[in-house]
Motif scaffolding. Structure first.
Motif, PDB file in Angstrom:
ATOM      1  N   ASP A 193       0.837  -1.185   0.000  1.00 24.03           N
ATOM      2  CA  ASP A 193       0.000   0.000   0.000  1.00 24.03           C
ATOM      3  C   ASP A 193       0.880   1.245   0.000  1.00 24.03           C
ATOM      4  O   ASP A 193       1.504   1.585   1.003  1.00 24.03           O
ATOM      5  CB  ASP A 193      -0.908  -0.007   1.236  1.00 24.03           C
ATOM      6  N   GLY A 194       0.903   1.959  -1.139  1.00 25.41           N
ATOM      7  CA  GLY A 194       1.716   3.156  -1.234  1.00 25.41           C
ATOM      8  C   GLY A 194       1.195   4.323  -0.424  1.00 25.41           C
ATOM      9  O   GLY A 194       1.916   5.297  -0.195  1.00 25.41           O
ATOM     10  N   PHE A 195      -0.058   4.231   0.014  1.00 26.13           N
ATOM     11  CA  PHE A 195      -0.650   5.309   0.815  1.00 26.13           C
ATOM     12  C   PHE A 195      -0.668   4.988   2.301  1.00 26.13           C
ATOM     13  O   PHE A 195      -1.293   5.713   3.079  1.00 26.13           O
ATOM     14  CB  PHE A 195      -2.080   5.583   0.347  1.00 26.13           C
ATOM     15  N   LEU A 196      -0.014   3.918   2.700  1.00 22.74           N
ATOM     16  CA  LEU A 196      -0.062   3.495   4.098  1.00 22.74           C
ATOM     17  C   LEU A 196       0.433   4.591   5.034  1.00 22.74           C
ATOM     18  O   LEU A 196      -0.230   4.941   6.014  1.00 22.74           O
ATOM     19  CB  LEU A 196       0.772   2.225   4.283  1.00 22.74           C
ATOM     20  N   GLU A 197       1.599   5.146   4.738  1.00 24.17           N
ATOM     21  CA  GLU A 197       2.166   6.178   5.606  1.00 24.17           C
ATOM     22  C   GLU A 197       1.271   7.418   5.649  1.00 24.17           C
ATOM     23  O   GLU A 197       1.113   8.043   6.702  1.00 24.17           O
ATOM     24  CB  GLU A 197       3.576   6.559   5.131  1.00 24.17           C
ATOM     25  N   LEU A 198       0.694   7.771   4.519  1.00 24.67           N
ATOM     26  CA  LEU A 198      -0.171   8.943   4.474  1.00 24.67           C
ATOM     27  C   LEU A 198      -1.407   8.736   5.342  1.00 24.67           C
ATOM     28  O   LEU A 198      -1.825   9.644   6.084  1.00 24.67           O
ATOM     29  CB  LEU A 198      -0.583   9.247   3.034  1.00 24.67           C
ATOM     30  N   LYS A 199      -1.998   7.556   5.288  1.00 27.39           N
ATOM     31  CA  LYS A 199      -3.179   7.290   6.107  1.00 27.39           C
ATOM     32  C   LYS A 199      -2.846   7.333   7.591  1.00 27.39           C
ATOM     33  O   LYS A 199      -3.637   7.828   8.407  1.00 27.39           O
ATOM     34  CB  LYS A 199      -3.795   5.950   5.699  1.00 27.39           C
ATOM     35  N   ARG A 200      -1.671   6.818   7.959  1.00 24.93           N
ATOM     36  CA  ARG A 200      -1.254   6.909   9.359  1.00 24.93           C
ATOM     37  C   ARG A 200      -1.109   8.371   9.777  1.00 24.93           C
ATOM     38  O   ARG A 200      -1.500   8.773  10.870  1.00 24.93           O
ATOM     39  CB  ARG A 200       0.078   6.182   9.549  1.00 24.93           C
ATOM     40  N   SER A 201      -0.540   9.176   8.870  1.00 22.77           N
ATOM     41  CA  SER A 201      -0.347  10.593   9.179  1.00 22.77           C
ATOM     42  C   SER A 201      -1.681  11.312   9.316  1.00 22.77           C
ATOM     43  O   SER A 201      -1.828  12.211  10.153  1.00 22.77           O
ATOM     44  CB  SER A 201       0.500  11.257   8.087  1.00 22.77           C
ATOM     45  N   LEU A 202      -2.662  10.944   8.488  1.00 26.40           N
ATOM     46  CA  LEU A 202      -3.975  11.571   8.573  1.00 26.40           C
ATOM     47  C   LEU A 202      -4.657  11.246   9.898  1.00 26.40           C
ATOM     48  O   LEU A 202      -5.305  12.108  10.510  1.00 26.40           O
ATOM     49  CB  LEU A 202      -4.850  11.124   7.400  1.00 26.40           C
ATOM     50  N   VAL A 203      -4.529  10.003  10.352  1.00 26.64           N
ATOM     51  CA  VAL A 203      -5.101   9.623  11.643  1.00 26.64           C
ATOM     52  C   VAL A 203      -4.467  10.452  12.757  1.00 26.64           C
ATOM     53  O   VAL A 203      -5.165  11.012  13.617  1.00 26.64           O
ATOM     54  CB  VAL A 203      -4.891   8.117  11.906  1.00 26.64           C
ATOM     55  N   LYS A 204      -3.158  10.554  12.724  1.00 29.78           N
ATOM     56  CA  LYS A 204      -2.444  11.325  13.755  1.00 29.78           C
ATOM     57  C   LYS A 204      -2.847  12.791  13.714  1.00 29.78           C
ATOM     58  O   LYS A 204      -3.056  13.426  14.751  1.00 29.78           O
ATOM     59  CB  LYS A 204      -0.938  11.176  13.543  1.00 29.78           C
ATOM     60  N   ALA A 205      -2.970  13.336  12.493  1.00 29.06           N
ATOM     61  CA  ALA A 205      -3.332  14.744  12.348  1.00 29.06           C
ATOM     62  C   ALA A 205      -4.737  15.014  12.866  1.00 29.06           C
ATOM     63  O   ALA A 205      -4.987  16.024  13.540  1.00 29.06           O
ATOM     64  CB  ALA A 205      -3.219  15.163  10.879  1.00 29.06           C
ATOM     65  N   ALA A 206      -5.679  14.117  12.563  1.00 27.64           N
ATOM     66  CA  ALA A 206      -7.060  14.299  13.023  1.00 27.64           C
ATOM     67  C   ALA A 206      -7.136  14.231  14.547  1.00 27.64           C
ATOM     68  O   ALA A 206      -7.879  14.987  15.175  1.00 27.64           O
ATOM     69  CB  ALA A 206      -7.961  13.241  12.393  1.00 27.64           C
ATOM     70  N   GLU A 207      -6.390  13.322  15.131  1.00 29.54           N
ATOM     71  CA  GLU A 207      -6.381  13.212  16.585  1.00 29.54           C
ATOM     72  C   GLU A 207      -5.776  14.455  17.231  1.00 29.54           C
ATOM     73  O   GLU A 207      -6.188  14.868  18.312  1.00 29.54           O
ATOM     74  CB  GLU A 207      -5.618  11.964  17.013  1.00 29.54           C
ATOM     75  N   SER A 208      -4.808  15.072  16.548  1.00 23.67           N
ATOM     76  CA  SER A 208      -4.167  16.269  17.080  1.00 23.67           C
ATOM     77  C   SER A 208      -5.052  17.493  16.929  1.00 23.67           C
ATOM     78  O   SER A 208      -5.191  18.291  17.860  1.00 23.67           O
ATOM     79  CB  SER A 208      -2.834  16.505  16.364  1.00 23.67           C
ATOM     80  N   PHE A 209      -5.695  17.638  15.772  1.00 23.52           N
ATOM     81  CA  PHE A 209      -6.488  18.844  15.508  1.00 23.52           C
ATOM     82  C   PHE A 209      -7.829  18.819  16.237  1.00 23.52           C
ATOM     83  O   PHE A 209      -8.282  19.829  16.746  1.00 23.52           O
ATOM     84  CB  PHE A 209      -6.703  18.995  14.003  1.00 23.52           C
ATOM     85  N   ARG A 210      -8.506  17.679  16.215  1.00 28.45           N
ATOM     86  CA  ARG A 210      -9.773  17.431  16.910  1.00 28.45           C
ATOM     87  C   ARG A 210     -10.973  18.093  16.235  1.00 28.45           C
ATOM     88  O   ARG A 210     -12.090  17.606  16.334  1.00 28.45           O
ATOM     89  CB  ARG A 210      -9.704  17.880  18.379  1.00 28.45           C
ATOM     90  N   GLY A 211     -10.798  19.206  15.562  1.00 23.46           N
ATOM     91  CA  GLY A 211     -11.909  19.847  14.877  1.00 23.46           C
ATOM     92  C   GLY A 211     -12.207  19.150  13.557  1.00 23.46           C
ATOM     93  O   GLY A 211     -11.595  18.140  13.198  1.00 23.46           O
ATOM     94  N   PRO A 212     -13.164  19.677  12.779  1.00 24.24           N
ATOM     95  CA  PRO A 212     -13.513  19.061  11.488  1.00 24.24           C
ATOM     96  C   PRO A 212     -12.317  19.024  10.551  1.00 24.24           C
ATOM     97  O   PRO A 212     -11.652  20.031  10.329  1.00 24.24           O
ATOM     98  CB  PRO A 212     -14.612  19.981  10.944  1.00 24.24           C
ATOM     99  N   MET A 213     -12.052  17.868   9.978  1.00 21.41           N
ATOM    100  CA  MET A 213     -10.955  17.684   9.034  1.00 21.41           C
ATOM    101  C   MET A 213     -11.523  16.999   7.795  1.00 21.41           C
ATOM    102  O   MET A 213     -12.137  15.941   7.891  1.00 21.41           O
ATOM    103  CB  MET A 213      -9.849  16.840   9.664  1.00 21.41           C
ATOM    104  N   ILE A 214     -11.345  17.621   6.648  1.00 29.26           N
ATOM    105  CA  ILE A 214     -11.896  17.124   5.397  1.00 29.26           C
ATOM    106  C   ILE A 214     -10.755  16.689   4.495  1.00 29.26           C
ATOM    107  O   ILE A 214      -9.772  17.416   4.334  1.00 29.26           O
ATOM    108  CB  ILE A 214     -12.727  18.212   4.676  1.00 29.26           C
ATOM    109  N   VAL A 215     -10.853  15.512   3.899  1.00 29.61           N
ATOM    110  CA  VAL A 215      -9.871  15.020   2.929  1.00 29.61           C
ATOM    111  C   VAL A 215     -10.569  14.895   1.584  1.00 29.61           C
ATOM    112  O   VAL A 215     -11.567  14.168   1.457  1.00 29.61           O
ATOM    113  CB  VAL A 215      -9.271  13.666   3.350  1.00 29.61           C
ATOM    114  N   ILE A 216     -10.059  15.596   0.580  1.00 23.82           N
ATOM    115  CA  ILE A 216     -10.637  15.585  -0.764  1.00 23.82           C
ATOM    116  C   ILE A 216      -9.647  14.950  -1.718  1.00 23.82           C
ATOM    117  O   ILE A 216      -8.465  15.316  -1.734  1.00 23.82           O
ATOM    118  CB  ILE A 216     -10.979  17.018  -1.230  1.00 23.82           C
ATOM    119  N   HIS A 217     -10.109  13.976  -2.515  1.00 24.43           N
ATOM    120  CA  HIS A 217      -9.225  13.332  -3.488  1.00 24.43           C
ATOM    121  C   HIS A 217     -10.038  12.887  -4.692  1.00 24.43           C
ATOM    122  O   HIS A 217     -11.270  12.831  -4.667  1.00 24.43           O
ATOM    123  CB  HIS A 217      -8.500  12.142  -2.867  1.00 24.43           C
TER     124      HIS A 217
END
Length: 427
Positions: free
Chosen positions: A242-266
């Protein structure tokens, strides 16, 4: 009496200014150009969006060329000039066709890394977006350690932090050939740093929401539990990696840090019945849904004549609305105006409870789909189409359990529905 009247005028003026400051709309387009003849189509779409008064800027989410088009300097130069002619600011994000697939014979057998370096210099040469009235942006190249990564960008508008990442289809340019997977590895580290840095900046600046935009589909349904030493292994020869594995881990960490609404568009890579899909597919290491992260997958049926509009007003509850917009072009190829197509999923097409996952949270307002007729365009814009297409059938014949709304696809009315609250802000 006059003093009271003056005070009242000041209060009304301040309230009006605040309301205007918190309302914003931006456009997302991609995959418009597949051959040189489509350059006129791209120009027409940019001109049409440019005449839309409510649109603040355009994000072109990758693929300014087709996979088979030769990756010549002249092609990029021509299309850069088209983007720079836009009335609205254009933030360009690289797509897979723009550099990652340049090594195929139809594209000229170029070195993808060399082509990526070329477009970095051409499209991302300074701290401004493209367009006649560019906006200032902050690039990852401002960090000495990540000097090459000019395409990774961030900016803020109306209380929202925007983050653009170079994460292309297919599979984030993960290579299965022998040797060090240098480009993929270095960019993975750069993307992880930029996401963490941008989200932390947004948190400290009290941004109300974060919007992350990338071109490739991370395949959020593919869940892999964290491996303690996964970051050390960029396995070669594994076609299932999975070439996006690291990115998905980073998104989880970022959402947990920010806590507010986080939108991912692709970009979804394939058409979607109603032009886009909205859900909450990302899980953390415990298998629980990341409740404050919502995904918008774009799959326009006709990307050469459609774009996605995202409206935001921090006074709304919830604060986001999404819809597909049509560029109406007469047979003489002249852009005649913009038509709006209500294209939100109905209640039965909102993702249900899957694998024990809860329903989405209220970051978007959902409205029942309606057949919408575009308002007449002004004389300067030409005449819009007199009818809108019928809504496509529901995705599911049996509706899932009732869920909190996450989406709004407004008609011409601008007043948001009331009663929904944003759990992330508590308002």
């Amino acid at each position: 009496m006059s003093r009271a009247f003056a005070v009242a005028c000041i209060v009304v003026t301040m309230q009006t200014a605040y309301a205007e400051a918190t309302s914003m709309s931006f456009a997302i387009a991609s995959d418009v150009v597949n051959k040189p003849a489509d350059e006129a189509t791209l120009q027409q779409m940019l001109d049409a969006i440019g005449r839309d008064r409510n649109t603040s800027f355009i994000v072109y989410d990758g693929n300014l060329k087709s996979e088979a088009e030769p990756c010549r300097d002249t092609l990029y130069n021509t299309r850069q000039q088209i983007f720079d002619s836009s009335r609205k600011p254009v933030v360009l994000l690289p797509g897979g066709n723009d550099w990652a697939s340049c090594n195929i014979s139809q594209a000229g057998s170029y070195d993808p890394v060399e082509r990526l370096d070329f477009i970095r210099q051409l499209f991302f040469g300074d701290s401004n977006s493209l367009g006649q009235t560019p906006i200032s942006v902050i690039r990852e190249s401002d960090v000495a350690r990540f000097r090459p990564f000019r395409e990774n960008v961030r900016w803020q508008a109306n209380g929202i932090a925007f983050i653009g990442l170079n994460a292309p289809a297919p599979n984030n340019h993960y290579s299965t050939a022998g040797g060090r997977n240098g480009e993929f590895e270095d960019r993975s580290v750069a993307n992880a740093f930029w996401l963490e840095h941008a989200v932390e900046t947004a948190r400290r600046a009290d941004m109300r929401a974060v919007v992350v935009i990338l071109q490739g589909d991370p395949d959020f349904a593919r869940y892999e539990r964290r491996d303690r030493f996964a970051w050390l292994r960029f396995s070669r020869g594994d076609t299932s990696r999975d070439g996006f594995l690291e990115l998905k881990r980073s998104l989880v960490k970022a959402a947990e840090s920010f806590r507010g609404p986080m939108i991912v568009i692709h970009n979804s890579g394939t058409p979607i019945a109603k032009g886009f899909r909205i859900d909450q597919p990302l899980h953390n290491d415990k298998g629980a849904v990341v409740a404050n992260l919502t995904r918008i997958a774009i799959g326009l049926k006709n990307p050469q004549s459609q774009w996605l509009e995202v409206e935001s007003d921090l006074n709304w509850r919830p604060p986001f609305r999404v819809r597909v917009r049509d560029v109406t072009i007469r047979p003489n190829t002249q852009v005649q105006g913009l038509a709006s197509q209500a294209s939100a999923p109905a209640a039965s097409s909102v993702p249900g409870v899957e694998n024990g996952a809860p329903g989405p949270s209220s970051f978007f307002q959902q409205m029942q789909p309606v057949q919408q007729h575009p308002a007449p365009a002004s004389a300067s814009d030409g005449a819009a189409s007199n009818s809108a297409p019928q809504m496509p059938p529901l995705l599911n014949s049996n509706p899932p359990p009732a869920l909190p709304p996450i989406l709004s696809t407004p008609s011409n009315a601008t007043t948001p529905a009331s009663g929904a609250s944003n759990p992330a802000t508590g308002q």
